[in-house]
Design a protein around this motif. Structure first.
Motif, PDB file in Angstrom:
ATOM      1  N   UNK A  59      -4.718   8.715   3.858  1.00 58.14           N
ATOM      2  CA  UNK A  59      -4.756   7.236   3.687  1.00 58.14           C
ATOM      3  C   UNK A  59      -5.315   6.677   4.923  1.00 58.14           C
ATOM      4  N   UNK A  60      -6.429   7.506   5.354  1.00 58.65           N
ATOM      5  CA  UNK A  60      -7.679   6.839   6.399  1.00 58.65           C
ATOM      6  C   UNK A  60      -8.604   6.144   5.242  1.00 58.65           C
ATOM      7  N   UNK A  61      -7.974   4.711   5.877  1.00 58.26           N
ATOM      8  CA  UNK A  61      -9.651   3.680   5.123  1.00 58.26           C
ATOM      9  C   UNK A  61     -10.295   3.787   6.239  1.00 58.26           C
ATOM     10  N   UNK A  62     -10.822   4.388   7.417  1.00 59.55           N
ATOM     11  CA  UNK A  62     -11.639   3.620   8.133  1.00 59.55           C
ATOM     12  C   UNK A  62     -12.197   4.729   8.783  1.00 59.55           C
ATOM     13  N   UNK A  63     -13.008   5.577   9.388  1.00 57.89           N
ATOM     14  CA  UNK A  63     -13.922   6.354   9.710  1.00 57.89           C
ATOM     15  C   UNK A  63     -14.825   5.996  10.941  1.00 57.89           C
ATOM     16  N   UNK A  64     -15.041   5.736  12.049  1.00 58.70           N
ATOM     17  CA  UNK A  64     -16.223   5.726  12.665  1.00 58.70           C
ATOM     18  C   UNK A  64     -16.269   6.537  13.330  1.00 58.70           C
ATOM     19  N   UNK A  65     -17.857   6.739  13.425  1.00 59.24           N
ATOM     20  CA  UNK A  65     -18.247   7.229  14.584  1.00 59.24           C
ATOM     21  C   UNK A  65     -19.084   6.790  15.633  1.00 59.24           C
ATOM     22  N   UNK A  66     -18.341   7.314  16.645  1.00 55.19           N
ATOM     23  CA  UNK A  66     -17.862   6.891  18.448  1.00 55.19           C
ATOM     24  C   UNK A  66     -19.190   6.800  19.111  1.00 55.19           C
ATOM     25  N   UNK A  67     -20.392   8.102  18.364  1.00 58.73           N
ATOM     26  CA  UNK A  67     -20.498   9.349  19.507  1.00 58.73           C
ATOM     27  C   UNK A  67     -21.446   8.345  19.856  1.00 58.73           C
ATOM     28  N   UNK A  68     -23.253   7.485  19.581  1.00 63.16           N
ATOM     29  CA  UNK A  68     -23.277   6.471  20.597  1.00 63.16           C
ATOM     30  C   UNK A  68     -22.559   5.527  21.914  1.00 63.16           C
ATOM     31  N   UNK A  69     -21.533   5.180  21.350  1.00 69.24           N
ATOM     32  CA  UNK A  69     -21.011   4.810  22.905  1.00 69.24           C
ATOM     33  C   UNK A  69     -20.114   6.046  22.837  1.00 69.24           C
ATOM     34  N   UNK A  70     -20.401   7.084  22.995  1.00 72.73           N
ATOM     35  CA  UNK A  70     -19.597   8.520  23.881  1.00 72.73           C
ATOM     36  C   UNK A  70     -19.101   8.672  25.027  1.00 72.73           C
ATOM     37  N   UNK A  71     -20.561   8.220  25.693  1.00 71.54           N
ATOM     38  CA  UNK A  71     -20.906   7.883  27.092  1.00 71.54           C
ATOM     39  C   UNK A  71     -19.668   6.812  27.945  1.00 71.54           C
ATOM     40  N   UNK A  72     -19.971   6.173  27.530  1.00 69.18           N
ATOM     41  CA  UNK A  72     -18.874   5.206  27.622  1.00 69.18           C
ATOM     42  C   UNK A  72     -17.957   5.440  27.807  1.00 69.18           C
ATOM     43  N   UNK A  73     -17.572   5.739  26.343  1.00 67.86           N
ATOM     44  CA  UNK A  73     -15.670   6.126  26.439  1.00 67.86           C
ATOM     45  C   UNK A  73     -15.470   6.870  27.514  1.00 67.86           C
ATOM     46  N   UNK A  74     -16.307   7.873  27.452  1.00 65.54           N
ATOM     47  CA  UNK A  74     -15.719   9.423  27.840  1.00 65.54           C
ATOM     48  C   UNK A  74     -15.551   8.704  30.074  1.00 65.54           C
ATOM     49  N   UNK A  75     -16.394   8.073  30.346  1.00 60.73           N
ATOM     50  CA  UNK A  75     -16.283   7.339  32.094  1.00 60.73           C
ATOM     51  C   UNK A  75     -14.728   6.373  31.639  1.00 60.73           C
ATOM     52  N   UNK A  76     -14.565   5.798  30.642  1.00 62.34           N
ATOM     53  CA  UNK A  76     -13.651   4.730  30.686  1.00 62.34           C
ATOM     54  C   UNK A  76     -12.188   5.565  30.520  1.00 62.34           C
ATOM     55  N   UNK A  77     -12.669   6.745  30.037  1.00 58.15           N
ATOM     56  CA  UNK A  77     -11.550   7.260  30.363  1.00 58.15           C
ATOM     57  C   UNK A  77     -10.703   7.853  31.480  1.00 58.15           C
ATOM     58  N   UNK A  78     -11.800   8.528  32.840  1.00 57.22           N
ATOM     59  CA  UNK A  78     -11.968   9.126  33.364  1.00 57.22           C
ATOM     60  C   UNK A  78     -11.707   8.162  34.222  1.00 57.22           C
ATOM     61  N   UNK A  79     -11.919   6.959  34.189  1.00 56.95           N
ATOM     62  CA  UNK A  79     -11.616   6.007  34.658  1.00 56.95           C
ATOM     63  C   UNK A  79     -10.028   5.852  35.257  1.00 56.95           C
ATOM     64  N   UNK A  80      -9.044   7.001  34.498  1.00 57.16           N
ATOM     65  CA  UNK A  80      -7.405   6.383  34.869  1.00 57.16           C
ATOM     66  C   UNK A  80      -7.814   8.099  35.304  1.00 57.16           C
ATOM     67  N   UNK A  81      -7.638   7.928  36.905  1.00 52.57           N
ATOM     68  CA  UNK A  81      -7.889   8.749  37.427  1.00 52.57           C
ATOM     69  C   UNK A  81      -6.304   9.703  38.201  1.00 52.57           C
ATOM     70  N   UNK A  82      -5.607   9.010  37.279  1.00 50.18           N
ATOM     71  CA  UNK A  82      -3.654   9.614  38.042  1.00 50.18           C
ATOM     72  C   UNK A  82      -3.760  10.043  37.236  1.00 50.18           C
ATOM     73  N   UNK A  83      -3.709   9.404  35.905  1.00 48.52           N
ATOM     74  CA  UNK A  83      -3.545  10.137  34.443  1.00 48.52           C
ATOM     75  C   UNK A  83      -4.285  12.067  35.159  1.00 48.52           C
ATOM     76  N   UNK A  84      -5.829  11.622  35.206  1.00 48.81           N
ATOM     77  CA  UNK A  84      -6.353  13.276  35.428  1.00 48.81           C
ATOM     78  C   UNK A  84      -5.688  14.117  36.089  1.00 48.81           C
ATOM     79  N   UNK A  85      -5.553  13.639  37.253  1.00 46.78           N
ATOM     80  CA  UNK A  85      -4.955  14.167  38.388  1.00 46.78           C
ATOM     81  C   UNK A  85      -3.484  14.593  38.406  1.00 46.78           C
ATOM     82  N   UNK A  86      -3.065  14.375  37.215  1.00 42.91           N
ATOM     83  CA  UNK A  86      -1.196  14.840  36.922  1.00 42.91           C
ATOM     84  C   UNK A  86      -2.087  15.208  35.354  1.00 42.91           C
ATOM     85  N   UNK A  87      -2.651  15.760  35.457  1.00 41.35           N
ATOM     86  CA  UNK A  87      -2.839  16.881  34.161  1.00 41.35           C
ATOM     87  C   UNK A  87      -2.559  16.196  32.483  1.00 41.35           C
TER      88      UNK A  87
END
Length: 253
Positions: free
Chosen positions: A183-211
């Motif tokens: 069913x998957x039509x598009x697979x994107x390797x986003x490792x070149x942008x992974x550092x920025x993606x992970x930093x954005x995930x971590x910006x959601x601090x309240x979600x990290x704090x609640x587990x």
């Protein structure tokens, strides 16, 4: 790169599901924006969302439909839960954003609502699919602006084959909602942008704090986290573009 509008249910969904694609589009100079269905401006998660989009490189401020998270009524004081709001109203609000931003591509949750099947994710999928169709029809929601038909709709998803990589993240895949690989039509390797993606995930601090997901991911070894976040999968939904289809005289499979 095409202009891209991502529509997700909660602050942090944009970074977890499509952070790599959003960062890539923004880095390559494409108009890129995010609509979030729940939470409101002025809340702590609204502020975290703005920070995450800044990290991803988006110049657009968050666009928020302003409904309440189904599990956090105080997320949008005075507004109904997303799942309780009149469907026509929700579609109309999103049509307004689509017609104002005028994207080539729209991205949202798949029909399962992603791995967890959260009810807000599922409903955001429904609203987005209907709004993308309605946005191009001039007699629907005329108050929302001039018609605009996006050229493609992509559903953020996970294939069955991803379960092994996700196992450490979600109890060896128990209860996760994935789709057949074909069913998957598009697979994107986003490792070149992974550092920025992970930093954005971590910006959601309240979600990290609640587990929640950002916190669970932070507890994993870096190589395991890269295996989970380094690829993004999508299902492309074809849309009717005037003049680009061969006329048919039969219903065909």
């Amino acid at each position: 790169m095409p202009s891209l509008l991502a529509v997700f249910a909660h602050p942090d969904d944009e970074s977890l599901f499509s952070g790599g694609v959003l960062a890539r589009n923004a880095a390559e100079g494409s108009s890129t924006a995010v609509v979030t269905a729940t939470w409101a401006e002025g809340t702590h998660r609204g502020a975290e969302l703005a920070e995450a989009l800044r990290i991803l490189g988006l110049s657009e401020k968050p666009r928020m439909l302003g409904y309440a998270d189904s599990r956090v009524p105080e997320s949008a004081p005075g507004s109904p839960r997303l799942c309780d709001a009149p469907l026509d109203e929700s579609i109309g609000r999103l049509v307004g954003h689509i017609r104002q931003f005028r994207p080539d591509v729209v991205v949202t949750h798949d029909a399962y609502g992603g791995l967890t099947g959260h009810e807000d994710h599922v409903h955001t999928h429904r609203v987005t699919v209907l709004a993308v169709q309605a946005a191009g029809l001039e007699r629907l929601y005329p108050e929302a602006g001039a018609p605009c038909q996006p050229r493609a709709l992509y559903l953020a998803t996970h294939p069955h084959s991803a379960v092994q990589a996700l196992g450490d993240f979600a109890e060896a895949g128990k209860g996760m909602k994935t789709v057949p690989d074909e069913w998957v039509t598009t697979t994107v390797d986003v490792r070149p942008w992974l550092e920025r993606k992970w930093a954005a995930v971590q910006a959601h601090r309240s979600e990290a704090e609640r587990g929640a997901a950002p916190g669970l991911l932070a507890a994993l070894p870096a190589e395991v986290r890269e295996g989970i976040l380094g690829t993004e999968w999508y299902i492309r939904q074809e849309l009717p573009i005037p003049g680009e289809r061969t006329p048919e005289t039969e219903l065909t499979a």
